[in-house]
Design a protein around this motif. Sequence first.
Motif, PDB file in Angstrom:
ATOM      1  N   ALA A   1       0.828  -1.202   0.000  1.00 19.91           N
ATOM      2  CA  ALA A   1       0.000   0.000   0.000  1.00 19.91           C
ATOM      3  C   ALA A   1       0.864   1.254   0.000  1.00 19.91           C
ATOM      4  O   ALA A   1       1.773   1.379   0.815  1.00 19.91           O
ATOM      5  N   VAL A   2       0.557   2.151  -0.914  1.00 19.75           N
ATOM      6  CA  VAL A   2       1.094   3.505  -0.858  1.00 19.75           C
ATOM      7  C   VAL A   2      -0.047   4.328  -0.282  1.00 19.75           C
ATOM      8  O   VAL A   2      -1.012   4.651  -0.988  1.00 19.75           O
ATOM      9  N   VAL A   3       0.046   4.600   1.019  1.00 20.50           N
ATOM     10  CA  VAL A   3      -1.032   5.270   1.747  1.00 20.50           C
ATOM     11  C   VAL A   3      -0.713   6.756   1.842  1.00 20.50           C
ATOM     12  O   VAL A   3       0.375   7.139   2.288  1.00 20.50           O
TER      13      VAL A   3
ATOM     14  N   TRP B   1       0.488  -3.434  -6.062  1.00 24.40           N
ATOM     15  CA  TRP B   1       0.463  -2.332  -5.116  1.00 24.40           C
ATOM     16  C   TRP B   1      -0.659  -1.384  -5.466  1.00 24.40           C
ATOM     17  O   TRP B   1      -1.034  -1.212  -6.616  1.00 24.40           O
ATOM     18  N   PHE B   2      -1.234  -0.833  -4.394  1.00 20.25           N
ATOM     19  CA  PHE B   2      -2.422   0.005  -4.483  1.00 20.25           C
ATOM     20  C   PHE B   2      -2.129   1.391  -3.928  1.00 20.25           C
ATOM     21  O   PHE B   2      -1.390   1.524  -2.950  1.00 20.25           O
ATOM     22  N   ARG B   3      -2.742   2.383  -4.531  1.00 13.85           N
ATOM     23  CA  ARG B   3      -2.773   3.703  -3.902  1.00 13.85           C
ATOM     24  C   ARG B   3      -3.972   3.665  -2.966  1.00 13.85           C
ATOM     25  O   ARG B   3      -5.082   3.286  -3.354  1.00 13.85           O
ATOM     26  N   CYS B   4      -3.722   4.050  -1.714  1.00 14.01           N
ATOM     27  CA  CYS B   4      -4.762   4.030  -0.693  1.00 14.01           C
ATOM     28  C   CYS B   4      -4.822   5.387  -0.003  1.00 14.01           C
ATOM     29  O   CYS B   4      -3.846   6.128   0.032  1.00 14.01           O
ATOM     30  N   ARG B   5      -5.979   5.669   0.566  1.00 18.21           N
ATOM     31  CA  ARG B   5      -6.201   6.890   1.324  1.00 18.21           C
ATOM     32  C   ARG B   5      -6.457   6.503   2.773  1.00 18.21           C
ATOM     33  O   ARG B   5      -7.251   5.590   3.053  1.00 18.21           O
TER      34      ARG B   5
END
Length: 169
Positions: free
Chosen positions: A26-28, A102-106
């Motif tokens: 995760a890229v949070v 990998w996901f962009r997350c908030r």
Amino acid sequence: MAISPYILDLREHVGHDLLLLPSVSAVVVDEDGQILLLRRADDGRWSLPGGAVDPGEQPADAVVRETYEETGVHVAVEHIAGVALHPVAYPNGDQCQYLNVWFRCRAVGGTAGVNDEESLAVGWFSLEELPEVNPYVRLRIDTALGDGGAAWFARPGERHEALRVPDAL
């Protein structure tokens, strides 16, 4: 949890031989545009939250679970940012290749902090003040913060430096 019962069972059969495993990271990003990183307990390096996908688990569910388990932060998944095969050699001799999504997350809740034995520290960092990270971490951050278009992947025949066979952790 440091290693899943599923992987422990596989290791009983294959020893230290190569395992190909599905994984997520995760890229949070928080409301201030800062990135969530954790300092890994196994090698002391700063990295992204993530881990193996459990049998029967969807990757987006795994990234939500892994991020909370490792950092105490609840996330909403925004989009897939990339996918790549990433080799890892562990100090105990275990060999793995992780097919990582990998996901962009908030960030949507929780409090950033060490939440399990896999992390030594957890923190939020501006892009200008990121601690030293390896090229694979930087690749995932850069692609997740891009234009939000198509997910990044290594083109056929491409040998991206960030995806090289590493030394042991």
